[in-house]
Scaffold this active site. Structure first.
Site, short mmCIF file in Angstrom:
data_model
loop_
_atom_site.label_atom_id
_atom_site.label_comp_id
_atom_site.label_asym_id
_atom_site.label_seq_id
_atom_site.Cartn_x
_atom_site.Cartn_y
_atom_site.Cartn_z
N CYS A 31 9.03 -22.23 60.76
CA CYS A 31 8.97 -22.09 62.23
C CYS A 31 8.77 -20.66 62.74
O CYS A 31 7.81 -20.39 63.43
CB CYS A 31 10.23 -22.69 62.84
SG CYS A 31 10.22 -24.48 62.76
N1 LIG Z 1 11.32 -27.82 60.46
C1 LIG Z 1 12.07 -27.27 61.39
O1 LIG Z 1 13.09 -26.63 61.12
C2 LIG Z 1 11.71 -27.43 62.87
C3 LIG Z 1 12.65 -27.11 63.85
C4 LIG Z 1 12.33 -27.25 65.19
C5 LIG Z 1 11.04 -27.65 65.55
N2 LIG Z 1 10.13 -27.92 64.58
C6 LIG Z 1 8.79 -28.36 65.01
O2 LIG Z 1 8.76 -29.78 64.87
C7 LIG Z 1 7.47 -30.21 64.40
C8 LIG Z 1 7.61 -30.94 63.09
O3 LIG Z 1 8.10 -30.05 62.11
P1 LIG Z 1 8.52 -30.53 60.64
O4 LIG Z 1 9.00 -29.34 59.92
O5 LIG Z 1 9.38 -31.72 60.76
O6 LIG Z 1 7.09 -30.96 60.10
P2 LIG Z 1 6.73 -31.62 58.68
O7 LIG Z 1 5.41 -31.05 58.31
O8 LIG Z 1 7.89 -31.49 57.77
O9 LIG Z 1 6.56 -33.16 59.02
C9 LIG Z 1 5.51 -33.70 59.76
C10 LIG Z 1 5.29 -35.15 59.31
O10 LIG Z 1 4.30 -35.74 60.14
C11 LIG Z 1 3.50 -36.60 59.33
N3 LIG Z 1 2.23 -36.83 60.02
C12 LIG Z 1 1.14 -36.04 60.10
N4 LIG Z 1 0.18 -36.62 60.83
C13 LIG Z 1 0.67 -37.80 61.26
C14 LIG Z 1 0.16 -38.86 62.04
N5 LIG Z 1 -1.06 -38.80 62.57
N6 LIG Z 1 0.92 -39.93 62.24
C15 LIG Z 1 2.16 -40.03 61.72
N7 LIG Z 1 2.71 -39.05 60.96
C16 LIG Z 1 1.96 -37.96 60.73
C17 LIG Z 1 3.38 -35.84 58.01
O11 LIG Z 1 3.01 -36.72 56.95
C18 LIG Z 1 4.80 -35.27 57.88
O12 LIG Z 1 5.62 -36.16 57.16
C19 LIG Z 1 6.62 -28.94 64.34
O13 LIG Z 1 5.94 -28.78 65.53
C20 LIG Z 1 7.65 -27.83 64.16
O14 LIG Z 1 7.18 -26.59 64.63
C21 LIG Z 1 10.43 -27.83 63.26
#
Ligand SMILES: NC(=O)c1ccc[n+]([C@@H]2O[C@H](COP(=O)([O-])OP(=O)(O)OC[C@H]3O[C@@H](n4cnc5c(N)ncnc54)[C@H](O)[C@@H]3O)[C@@H](O)[C@H]2O)c1
Length: 437
Positions: free
Chosen positions: A267
């Site tokens: 992030c």
């Molecule tokens: N990881 C963190 O600590 C955190 C904290 C706060 C906010 N965020 C934000 O939240 C969002 C998600 O982060 P994350 O770390 O969970 O991401 P991630 O990459 O771990 O997970 C995303 C998931 O979405 C799936 N995906 C992709 N395209 C898709 C589609 N068309 N339909 C359904 N599923 C689909 C992927 O296969 C994956 O499993 C980002 O915008 C990130 O910036 C993350």
């Protein structure tokens, strides 16, 4: 009431598991079939403390995991939690969220309810109104605010405490127009998180709050890292005592003041870059944020120059990296400084051995047989000429002379000051400590 969650990564799977364990009727959707199968078997595709337990509890209740989007057709709430990575120029890459939103839009056509779509993914200000809303309306042939609700609902959880942060957030932000959908969303969040402040604002402010949060956290880290560099020039100075004391001032706060190799993870680096890029195209020179990034990059350069000072030419030198995860209690290595360090050292032809209690598998996916993987710290240190503690795993705090005794050159760089209080028979360098004369 049925809830759909689109994207089962750190944010989505945590939310899915927590809500399902509370008994809500949940459908979790991800395009990755293999991931869905694992989750359906009660296995988390990544390591996050407590997550598997909570997931397994949820699976015994009303939780369905699928890659088939049509299951969202009878959902009342749809959370979007797909990734929003960065382009090579630092700008935000919206291709994944655009694709997910298009599919949601196509399915909205068939949805007989008037669902509320909540965007949890981090998106740059203006994305909801200029990108997400038009796609949804076009694909569904329906109107936001009338046929469905659209709310910005940024997520603030931290990996390694994702379950606790999801159960007990410090705040809930709801961005959008003041419609019946907003009233309904406020009601459910009040029920889920009584006593937690709920901030209701417009889309662009909600989007900006997330960037404000992360850029302030990154600023705190770069601030303390800059001070730690100054401390290194003051014989006997100790950055931890300084951080602890200024952290007692309620105006400052104690968190995110740990000097180290710089911020990493999925992030902070990408969000700071996206905000810098956004500021630049908006005609604002983000002087402070640029400095935050510059200081962060310098921490890694500093580590490399310290290694070079002691080992000189790095070709064929054996270097041990302790910890590749970007923080303890996770196996996430996305944008981890340790991974960047290994890449730089490999370019200089050093021989690298790594150890990490959880992130070994993910590290192997990047480096394959270009580096060595040690199951124990002792093996990782054996015959090494330099050990660098990169991640603050608890087990590294227990290291003693015994573990270091088979190093051929006992040079230890402690980026986390976990061994400061030990009497070690090694050449010891710690970030943020001024060497006594
Ligand atoms: N990881 C963190 O600590 C955190 C904290 C706060 C906010 N965020 C934000 O939240 C969002 C998600 O982060 P994350 O770390 O969970 O991401 P991630 O990459 O771990 O997970 C995303 C998931 O979405 C799936 N995906 C992709 N395209 C898709 C589609 N068309 N339909 C359904 N599923 C689909 C992927 O296969 C994956 O499993 C980002 O915008 C990130 O910036 C993350």
């Amino acid at each position: 009431m049925k809830i759909g969650i689109i994207g089962l990564g750190f944010v989505g799977l945590t939310l899915t598991s927590v809500l399902a364990s509370k008994g809500y009727d949940i459908v979790g959707i991800d395009i990755d079939n293999e991931k869905c199968n694992k989750i359906n078997n009660g296995i988390s595709p990544f390591f996050e403390p407590e997550l598997e337990n909570i997931l397994q509890k949820g699976l015994k209740k009303k939780l369905k995991i699928e890659s088939n989007f049509s299951l969202i057709n009878d959902c009342d709430f749809i959370f979007v939690t797909v990734g929003t990575p960065q382009n090579t120029n630092g700008s935000i890459d919206l291709s994944i969220i655009k694709k997910a939103i298009s599919t949601i839009g196509e399915n909205l056509l068939k949805n007989k309810k008037k669902p509320i779509i909540l965007i949890k993914s981090t998106v740059i200000p203006g994305t909801m109104e200029r990108v997400i809303l038009p796609i949804l309306e076009k694909k569904s042939n329906k109107k936001a605010g009338k046929d469905f609700g659209l709310i910005s609902n940024p997520e603030f959880l931290q990996e390694s405490s994702a379950i606790r942060d999801t159960k007990f957030p410090h705040a809930v932000v709801l961005g959008g127009n003041q419609t019946v959908f907003m009233k309904k969303a406020k009601k459910i969040f009040t029920k889920l998180h009584p006593n937690v402040p709920i901030i209701i604002t417009n889309h662009q402010t909600a989007e900006m709050i997330k960037y404000a949060n992360n850029s302030f956290l990154a600023t705190k880290i770069s601030f303390i890292n800059q001070l730690s560099n100054i401390c290194q020039k003051i014989p006997g100075a100790n950055i931890d005592d300084i951080a602890k004391t200024i952290g007692l001032d309620p105006r400052i706060g104690k968190l995110f003041l740990n000097a180290g190799p710089g911020y990493g993870g999925s992030c902070l680096p990408k969000d700071i870059k996206a905000l810098i890029n956004f500021a630049n195209i908006s005609g604002i020179n983000p002087t402070l944020l640029n400095a935050v990034e510059e200081i962060n990059a310098k921490q890694l350069k500093q580590i490399i120059s310290i290694i070079k000072e002691r080992l000189e030419d790095l070709a064929s030198k054996r270097i041990t990296i302790l910890g590749t995860a970007f923080k303890p209690d996770t196996d996430d290595i996305r944008d981890s400084i340790a991974i960047k360090l290994i890449k730089k050292l490999l370019k200089k032809k050093a021989k690298i051995t790594i150890h990490d209690p959880k992130a070994m598998k993910n590290t192997k996916k990047i480096f394959g047989d270009k580096i060595n993987y040690a199951k124990t710290v002792e093996n990782a240190l054996s015959k090494s000429q330099c050990a660098i503690i990169m991640t603050q795993w608890k087990q590294y705090e227990k290291l003693n002379n015994n573990e270091f005794k088979y190093m051929t050159k006992k040079f230890v760089i402690d980026c986390r000051r976990v061994l400061v209080k030990k009497q070690l028979d090694v050449d010891y360098f710690a970030i943020g400590l001024g060497k006594k004369n």
